[in-house]
Design a protein around this motif. Structure first.
Motif, short mmCIF file in Angstrom:
data_model
loop_
_atom_site.label_atom_id
_atom_site.label_comp_id
_atom_site.label_asym_id
_atom_site.label_seq_id
_atom_site.Cartn_x
_atom_site.Cartn_y
_atom_site.Cartn_z
N GLY A 257 -6.93 -8.71 -5.86
CA GLY A 257 -7.75 -9.40 -6.77
C GLY A 257 -9.37 -9.72 -6.73
N THR A 258 -9.74 -9.18 -5.52
CA THR A 258 -11.38 -9.47 -5.32
C THR A 258 -11.92 -8.55 -6.06
N SER A 259 -13.44 -9.02 -6.65
CA SER A 259 -14.16 -7.96 -7.39
C SER A 259 -14.68 -6.77 -6.54
N TRP A 260 -14.80 -6.95 -5.24
CA TRP A 260 -15.54 -6.01 -4.40
C TRP A 260 -14.51 -4.91 -3.83
N MET A 261 -13.19 -5.36 -4.01
CA MET A 261 -11.98 -4.49 -3.79
C MET A 261 -11.00 -4.42 -4.40
N PRO A 262 -11.30 -4.01 -5.80
CA PRO A 262 -10.50 -4.09 -7.19
C PRO A 262 -9.18 -3.20 -6.80
N TRP A 263 -9.30 -2.14 -5.77
CA TRP A 263 -8.12 -1.35 -5.59
C TRP A 263 -6.87 -1.99 -5.02
N PHE A 264 -6.95 -3.35 -4.76
CA PHE A 264 -5.89 -4.20 -4.22
C PHE A 264 -5.67 -5.26 -5.33
N PRO A 265 -4.29 -4.91 -6.00
CA PRO A 265 -3.86 -5.54 -6.99
C PRO A 265 -3.24 -6.99 -6.76
N LYS A 266 -3.26 -7.76 -7.57
CA LYS A 266 -2.72 -9.27 -7.19
C LYS A 266 -1.08 -9.26 -7.15
N GLY A 267 -0.74 -10.15 -6.72
CA GLY A 267 0.77 -10.37 -6.61
C GLY A 267 1.41 -9.92 -5.16
N VAL A 268 0.57 -9.76 -4.19
CA VAL A 268 0.99 -9.48 -2.81
C VAL A 268 1.32 -10.74 -2.09
N SER A 269 2.51 -10.98 -1.55
CA SER A 269 2.77 -12.25 -0.71
C SER A 269 2.64 -12.00 0.75
N CYS A 270 2.84 -13.10 1.76
CA CYS A 270 2.53 -13.00 3.00
C CYS A 270 3.44 -13.99 3.51
N CYS A 271 4.13 -14.04 4.65
CA CYS A 271 3.81 -12.76 5.69
C CYS A 271 5.12 -12.42 6.18
N SER A 272 5.52 -11.23 5.90
CA SER A 272 6.80 -10.35 6.15
C SER A 272 6.65 -10.05 7.37
#
Ligand code: GLC
Length: 361
Positions: A257-272
């Motif tokens: 979800g950062t403006s400078w790396m918009p290719w990473f969408p929100k909703g990822v959790s951590c840490c598997s």
């Protein structure tokens, strides 16, 4: 009599053995492993180990103009940060506060502002790392709003000239002040081009600061280029350098979800377990490099932004910090009071969960 004494001595000894083994095992388990300092001076080795826990004053002086990215260095930050952390890293965009000619005369008001901030932390006996951050033209990157461009022919000369001025101005500061030559060299400054410039900057700084600790970086801040960096350095001479490396693995988590790396969408959790594995594998590359080459390392940036839950961010922080602490690698969290921040400058409150997750023993 003698044999009796020997016997009881022997008994006491054997009774103590399991206890001693336990003590030894406990120490090995809890004591941090020291870094390999075979290629640097004792002073630099000590500094590397004392950097401990730290934080970046990010998005402040590294914005095109202080305040452009929503945060300023506030007077309250001096005590606040010094109370909790051993080290403060101050990213600075000098290039946008210097004249456009190859002399790059640094604006006096800006110089004074930076010096005041450095002095506040040195007076509190903290380590201070200052760097050259976001000189976008050096990399061939797109410029930010409010960032001016200069003639291409003077870009690198300006870089060296700014270091000349900085190193002259701060030459008498405490040896707790550390110069980091450049943040994340990349783009036009890959490989040979970067190492040439890095060596030139080192030489410029060494004129006035023969022993000050200087932080260097691999090309592109990529682990793959660490070996190449070691080759460059093995031809060299400098006993007072520390390698700065960054780690944001796993990027889809930390930069969602950062403006400078918009290719990473929100909703990822951590840490598997897979994410933990990746983090560990990456971080261990720097630790292994230190073991091989004897130059201490420092984790200059890591962090996860506020698009994910505090709980996940705390888990992520603990994972990185515990590993770094175990190998006596100092670290500076990215960052204090912006989107990766752990302090809210408006309500003037720490995010306690995140702060605690960084300060684990
Ligand atoms: C780098 C960039 C900085 C960014 C951070 C996290 O340090 O210079 O601007 O916020 O990484 O992506």
């Amino acid at each position: 009599m003698i044999s009796q004494n020997l016997l009881s001595y022997g008994l006491i000894q054997s009774a103590l053995v399991p206890f001693a083994i336990l003590l030894f095992a406990f120490n090995v388990a809890s004591a941090a492993e020291r870094q390999n300092c075979s290629a640097v001076s004792q002073q630099t080795c000590d500094v590397a180990h004392k950097l401990g826990k730290g934080i970046n004053l990010g998005n402040m002086l590294d914005a095109p103009r202080e305040g452009d990215w929503g945060v300023n260095v506030e007077p309250e930050f001096f005590d606040l940060v010094a109370e909790k952390f051993d080290t403060v890293r101050i990213p600075i965009r000098w290039s946008n506060h210097a004249s456009t000619s190859q002399l790059a005369i640094i604006d006096e008001a800006f110089f004074q502002r930076v010096e005041m901030i450095i002095d506040k932390y040195l007076a509190r006996e903290r380590y201070v790392i200052i760097n050259m951050h976001h000189y976008n033209q050096l990399f061939g990157d797109k410029l930010n709003p409010n960032e001016f461009s200069v003639d291409e022919s003077v870009v690198q000369a300006r870089f060296l000239s700014m270091w000349k001025q900085i190193s002259l101005r701060f030459k008498d500061k405490s040896d707790k002040l550390i110069f980091e030559i450049l943040n994340e060299p990349h783009g036009k400054l890959e490989n040979r081009a970067w190492y040439d410039l890095m060596n030139q900057a080192l030489a410029v700084i060494r004129v006035e600061n023969p022993n000050r600790v200087i932080m260097i970086a691999p090309s592109g801040n990529r682990y793959e280029s660490l070996d190449e960096l070691a080759n460059v350095l093995s031809n060299g001479y400098d006993k007072n350098v520390i390698l700065a490396f960054h780690n944001y693995a796993p990027f889809p988590y930390t930069h969602q979800g950062t403006s400078w790396m918009p290719w990473f969408p929100k909703g990822v959790s951590c840490c598997s377990p897979e994410q933990k594995n990746l983090m560990k594998t990456q971080l261990m590359k720097a630790i292994d490099w230190n073991k091989r080459f004897g130059i201490p390392v420092h984790l200059g940036e890591f962090g996860a932004n506020n698009q994910s839950s505090d709980k996940d961010r705390a888990t992520y922080n603990k994972e990185v910090v515990s590993l770094m602490n175990r190998y006596s690698v100092g670290w500076t969290y990215w960052e204090l009071a912006s989107s990766f921040g752990i302090y809210n400058p408006k309500s003037r409150e720490w995010n306690q969960l995140l702060l605690d997750s960084l300060l684990i023993k």
